[in-house]
Design a protein around this motif. Structure first.
Motif, PDB file in Angstrom:
ATOM      1  N   ALA A  46       0.822  -1.225   0.000  1.00 48.65           N
ATOM      2  CA  ALA A  46       0.000   0.000   0.000  1.00 48.65           C
ATOM      3  C   ALA A  46       0.849   1.265   0.000  1.00 48.65           C
ATOM      4  CB  ALA A  46      -0.940  -0.004   1.203  1.00 48.65           C
ATOM      5  N   ARG A  47       2.176   1.107  -0.134  1.00 46.35           N
ATOM      6  CA  ARG A  47       3.108   2.247  -0.165  1.00 46.35           C
ATOM      7  C   ARG A  47       2.879   3.193   1.005  1.00 46.35           C
ATOM      8  NH1 ARG A  47       2.432   3.228  -6.630  1.00 46.35           N
ATOM      9  NH2 ARG A  47       0.282   3.388  -5.955  1.00 46.35           N
ATOM     10  N   ARG A  48       2.838   2.560   2.167  1.00 49.64           N
ATOM     11  CA  ARG A  48       2.659   3.270   3.447  1.00 49.64           C
ATOM     12  C   ARG A  48       1.362   4.083   3.508  1.00 49.64           C
ATOM     13  NH1 ARG A  48       7.020   3.049   6.782  1.00 49.64           N
ATOM     14  NH2 ARG A  48       8.939   2.181   5.878  1.00 49.64           N
ATOM     15  N   PHE A  49       0.357   3.627   2.781  1.00 48.69           N
ATOM     16  CA  PHE A  49      -0.999   4.204   2.835  1.00 48.69           C
ATOM     17  C   PHE A  49      -1.033   5.692   2.481  1.00 48.69           C
ATOM     18  CE2 PHE A  49      -0.482   0.917   6.183  1.00 48.69           C
ATOM     19  CZ  PHE A  49      -1.226  -0.084   5.581  1.00 48.69           C
ATOM     20  N   LYS A  50      -0.255   6.057   1.463  1.00 51.10           N
ATOM     21  CA  LYS A  50      -0.182   7.474   1.077  1.00 51.10           C
ATOM     22  C   LYS A  50      -1.255   7.868   0.056  1.00 51.10           C
ATOM     23  CE  LYS A  50       4.781   7.969   1.997  1.00 51.10           C
ATOM     24  NZ  LYS A  50       6.127   8.100   1.407  1.00 51.10           N
ATOM     25  N   ASP A  51      -1.691   6.914  -0.758  1.00 51.58           N
ATOM     26  CA  ASP A  51      -2.629   7.242  -1.840  1.00 51.58           C
ATOM     27  C   ASP A  51      -4.008   6.674  -1.517  1.00 51.58           C
ATOM     28  OD1 ASP A  51      -3.897   7.856  -4.180  1.00 51.58           O
ATOM     29  OD2 ASP A  51      -2.516   6.777  -5.506  1.00 51.58           O
ATOM     30  N   LYS A  52      -4.829   7.486  -0.872  1.00 51.48           N
ATOM     31  CA  LYS A  52      -6.158   7.032  -0.445  1.00 51.48           C
ATOM     32  C   LYS A  52      -7.156   7.176  -1.584  1.00 51.48           C
ATOM     33  CE  LYS A  52      -9.370   7.492   3.446  1.00 51.48           C
ATOM     34  NZ  LYS A  52      -9.615   8.183   4.728  1.00 51.48           N
ATOM     35  N   LEU A  53      -7.842   6.062  -1.891  1.00 57.44           N
ATOM     36  CA  LEU A  53      -8.820   6.066  -2.982  1.00 57.44           C
ATOM     37  C   LEU A  53     -10.220   6.408  -2.505  1.00 57.44           C
ATOM     38  CD1 LEU A  53      -7.701   2.797  -4.842  1.00 57.44           C
ATOM     39  CD2 LEU A  53      -7.265   5.156  -5.547  1.00 57.44           C
ATOM     40  N   GLY A  54     -10.523   6.046  -1.259  1.00 56.85           N
ATOM     41  CA  GLY A  54     -11.866   6.312  -0.762  1.00 56.85           C
ATOM     42  C   GLY A  54     -12.084   5.747   0.625  1.00 56.85           C
ATOM     43  N   GLN A  55     -13.267   6.041   1.139  1.00 56.01           N
ATOM     44  CA  GLN A  55     -13.651   5.611   2.490  1.00 56.01           C
ATOM     45  C   GLN A  55     -14.987   4.908   2.400  1.00 56.01           C
ATOM     46  OE1 GLN A  55     -11.860   6.526   5.401  1.00 56.01           O
ATOM     47  NE2 GLN A  55     -13.243   5.350   6.699  1.00 56.01           N
ATOM     48  N   GLY A  57     -17.937   2.018   4.471  1.00 59.22           N
ATOM     49  CA  GLY A  57     -18.548   1.752   5.771  1.00 59.22           C
ATOM     50  C   GLY A  57     -17.655   0.935   6.692  1.00 59.22           C
ATOM     51  N   PHE A  58     -16.783   0.106   6.095  1.00 62.40           N
ATOM     52  CA  PHE A  58     -15.953  -0.771   6.918  1.00 62.40           C
ATOM     53  C   PHE A  58     -14.486  -0.360   6.967  1.00 62.40           C
ATOM     54  CE2 PHE A  58     -19.584  -3.588   6.100  1.00 62.40           C
ATOM     55  CZ  PHE A  58     -19.803  -4.072   7.372  1.00 62.40           C
ATOM     56  N   GLY A  59     -14.090   0.662   6.236  1.00 66.94           N
ATOM     57  CA  GLY A  59     -12.687   1.059   6.287  1.00 66.94           C
ATOM     58  C   GLY A  59     -12.264   1.911   5.112  1.00 66.94           C
ATOM     59  N   SER A  60     -10.953   2.194   5.064  1.00 63.56           N
ATOM     60  CA  SER A  60     -10.382   3.031   4.009  1.00 63.56           C
ATOM     61  C   SER A  60      -9.735   2.165   2.938  1.00 63.56           C
ATOM     62  CB  SER A  60      -9.333   3.973   4.607  1.00 63.56           C
ATOM     63  OG  SER A  60      -9.907   4.762   5.630  1.00 63.56           O
ATOM     64  N   VAL A  61      -9.740   2.679   1.690  1.00 62.84           N
ATOM     65  CA  VAL A  61      -9.150   1.957   0.560  1.00 62.84           C
ATOM     66  C   VAL A  61      -7.988   2.781  -0.003  1.00 62.84           C
ATOM     67  CG1 VAL A  61      -9.575   0.898  -1.681  1.00 62.84           C
ATOM     68  CG2 VAL A  61     -11.403   0.965   0.019  1.00 62.84           C
ATOM     69  N   TYR A  62      -6.855   2.108  -0.220  1.00 62.89           N
ATOM     70  CA  TYR A  62      -5.645   2.758  -0.713  1.00 62.89           C
ATOM     71  C   TYR A  62      -5.164   2.105  -1.999  1.00 62.89           C
ATOM     72  CZ  TYR A  62      -5.587   4.422   4.119  1.00 62.89           C
ATOM     73  OH  TYR A  62      -5.934   4.978   5.327  1.00 62.89           O
ATOM     74  N   LYS A  63      -4.543   2.893  -2.863  1.00 64.22           N
ATOM     75  CA  LYS A  63      -3.943   2.335  -4.069  1.00 64.22           C
ATOM     76  C   LYS A  63      -2.588   1.752  -3.709  1.00 64.22           C
ATOM     77  CE  LYS A  63      -2.864   3.158  -8.908  1.00 64.22           C
ATOM     78  NZ  LYS A  63      -2.727   4.137 -10.011  1.00 64.22           N
ATOM     79  N   GLY A  64      -2.291   0.577  -4.254  1.00 63.93           N
ATOM     80  CA  GLY A  64      -1.020  -0.078  -3.976  1.00 63.93           C
ATOM     81  C   GLY A  64      -0.497  -0.810  -5.183  1.00 63.93           C
ATOM     82  N   GLU A  65       0.554  -1.582  -4.954  1.00 71.81           N
ATOM     83  CA  GLU A  65       1.181  -2.316  -6.053  1.00 71.81           C
ATOM     84  C   GLU A  65       1.856  -3.562  -5.511  1.00 71.81           C
ATOM     85  OE1 GLU A  65       3.162  -0.028  -9.406  1.00 71.81           O
ATOM     86  OE2 GLU A  65       4.908  -1.040  -8.533  1.00 71.81           O
ATOM     87  N   LEU A  66       1.583  -4.700  -6.154  1.00 68.68           N
ATOM     88  CA  LEU A  66       2.251  -5.943  -5.759  1.00 68.68           C
ATOM     89  C   LEU A  66       3.696  -5.919  -6.230  1.00 68.68           C
ATOM     90  CD1 LEU A  66      -0.494  -8.629  -6.591  1.00 68.68           C
ATOM     91  CD2 LEU A  66      -0.008  -7.561  -4.394  1.00 68.68           C
ATOM     92  N   GLY A  67       4.479  -6.864  -5.740  1.00 71.93           N
ATOM     93  CA  GLY A  67       5.899  -6.927  -6.100  1.00 71.93           C
ATOM     94  C   GLY A  67       6.134  -7.062  -7.589  1.00 71.93           C
ATOM     95  N   ASN A  68       5.187  -7.666  -8.310  1.00 69.83           N
ATOM     96  CA  ASN A  68       5.342  -7.847  -9.756  1.00 69.83           C
ATOM     97  C   ASN A  68       4.826  -6.657 -10.563  1.00 69.83           C
ATOM     98  OD1 ASN A  68       2.616  -8.119  -9.396  1.00 69.83           O
ATOM     99  ND2 ASN A  68       2.477 -10.231 -10.149  1.00 69.83           N
ATOM    100  N   GLY A  69       4.465  -5.579  -9.855  1.00 67.73           N
ATOM    101  CA  GLY A  69       4.041  -4.358 -10.536  1.00 67.73           C
ATOM    102  C   GLY A  69       2.554  -4.257 -10.807  1.00 67.73           C
ATOM    103  N   VAL A  70       1.782  -5.276 -10.424  1.00 68.07           N
ATOM    104  CA  VAL A  70       0.328  -5.249 -10.653  1.00 68.07           C
ATOM    105  C   VAL A  70      -0.327  -4.260  -9.681  1.00 68.07           C
ATOM    106  CG1 VAL A  70      -1.810  -6.593 -10.497  1.00 68.07           C
ATOM    107  CG2 VAL A  70       0.239  -7.620 -11.508  1.00 68.07           C
ATOM    108  N   PRO A  71      -1.084  -3.268 -10.196  1.00 75.26           N
ATOM    109  CA  PRO A  71      -1.754  -2.314  -9.307  1.00 75.26           C
ATOM    110  C   PRO A  71      -2.900  -2.977  -8.552  1.00 75.26           C
ATOM    111  CG  PRO A  71      -2.396  -1.905 -11.579  1.00 75.26           C
ATOM    112  CD  PRO A  71      -1.345  -2.973 -11.618  1.00 75.26           C
ATOM    113  N   VAL A  72      -3.075  -2.601  -7.297  1.00 75.36           N
ATOM    114  CA  VAL A  72      -4.115  -3.191  -6.463  1.00 75.36           C
ATOM    115  C   VAL A  72      -4.808  -2.115  -5.629  1.00 75.36           C
ATOM    116  CG1 VAL A  72      -3.061  -5.480  -6.284  1.00 75.36           C
ATOM    117  CG2 VAL A  72      -2.460  -3.712  -4.613  1.00 75.36           C
TER     118      VAL A  72
END
Length: 344
Positions: A46-55, A57-72
């Motif tokens: 999640a790259r230290r939770f710097k890029d927040k996509l949204g909020q 009812g159950f929590g916050s969503v962040y943009k991240g990247e797996l080790g192989n470069g796939v965005p998540v």
């Protein structure tokens, strides 16, 4: 001071109970996919939770990247009532299935009170963003009748798979535009299985202790058993409401709320379609496009019949959406008039 100590003690005991419940589930779950990550791994993804996509009812969503470069997209579940169930529902349902119209769960984390769910990244966000905003060119293109039909069909196919294509039937209980995500090509994917319920495929009626879902999309039988039993047909109702919002560009209003100035959306649309009137969205359309809009509308009105037995299965919905309009009959008035709306 005593009250604070008691509160912290109860909270700690509650968290321990959730942890025990989750760990028992994960032990039974075994080593199946998706991948289980440690919290440091999630923080790195999640790259230290710097890029927040949204909020949500159950929590916050962040943009991240797996080790192989796939965005998540990384959803961090925050400590709240039902969190354990939300986490278990997600992992137990979409963690074990794969379908083109269902968002994919790639991994999860459970360490103490820290829980995360890692999904494939959906760059075009949710369908809600496009239905209720007609200002951008993208919104107008996406909600052109041919694209609208494709999106509705994709959602229907995903729901058909949940209801009929899995080893066990999965009831979503929160089908709405916000929970339909769009990939790079604007293909729809059903998301957010926190309220889902798994049952045997031959189980027609299920028992719930309370209504679940979002106001406006909840089937009437979830409020009152006078309408019938709770089943997969409850999801069909929610789908119908979603499609009515798509074709009208309006939010559905809840008929149980007194003193609303707006006309109840299904009532308004039913009046238009039975008297063969056009509404704003269809005024400047070619005849073929108007036919598609009418087809979508009639299917949606069948889906929101108040008696669950009169609603089609999602398999039939798929067939209705891929068939010809001539074969579609306008359903009976699919709702109780807002003046006679039942109480819970």
């Amino acid at each position: 001071m005593v009250v604070t100590t008691l509160y912290l003690s109860l909270k700690s005991r509650y968290n321990e109970e959730i942890n025990r419940k989750v760990e028992m589930f994960l032990k039974a779950y075994g080593t199946s996919k998706p991948t289980r990550y440690t919290f440091p791994q999630v923080r790195k993804i999640a790259r230290r939770f710097k890029d927040k996509l949204g909020q949500g009812g159950f929590g916050s969503v962040y943009k991240g990247e797996l080790g192989n470069g796939v965005p998540v997209a990384v959803k961090m579940l925050e400590s709240s009532t039902g969190e354990g169930e939300e986490f278990i529902n997600e992992v137990a349902t979409i963690g074990l299935i794969h379908h083109a119209n269902i968002v994919r769960l790639l991994g999860f984390c459970s360490e103490g009170t820290r829980r995360a769910l890692i999904y494939e990244y959906m760059p075009n966000e949710s369908l809600e963003k496009y239905i209720f905003s007609h200002v951008s060119n993208t919104s107008q293109q996406l909600l052109a009748p041919i694209r609208m039909l494709d999106i509705a069909l994709g959602i229907a196919r995903g729901m058909e798979y949940l209801h009929q294509g899995c080893n066990q039937r999965i009831l979503h209980f929160d089908i709405k535009p916000h929970n339909i995500l769009l990939d790079y090509n604007f293909n729809p994917k059903i998301s957010d299985f926190g309220l889902a319920k798994v049952c045997a495929r031959d189980q027609s009626i299920i028992t719930l202790t309370a209504a679940r879902g979002t106001m406006g999309y909840i089937a009437p039988e979830l409020y009152s058993r006078n309408f019938g039993g709770v089943s997969y047909k409850s999801d069909v109702y929610s789908f119908g409401m979603l499609v009515l919002e798509m074709v009208s560009g309006r939010r559905n209003s809840d008929p149980s709320v007194e003193g609303q100035n707006e006309v109840y959306l299904p009532e308004w649309i039913y009046e238009k379609i039975t008297t063969e009137q056009e509404w704003e969205l269809t005024l400047e359309m070619a005849a073929q496009d108007k036919e598609k809009m009418r087809q979508l509308t009639i299917v949606a009105l069948w889906c929101i019949q108040w008696n669950p037995k009169n609603r089609p299965s999602m398999t039939k919905v798929v067939n209705m959406l891929t068939g010809r309009l001539q074969n579609l009959q306008i359903p009976p008035k699919p709702f109780v008039s807002s003046e006679n709306h039942p109480t819970t």
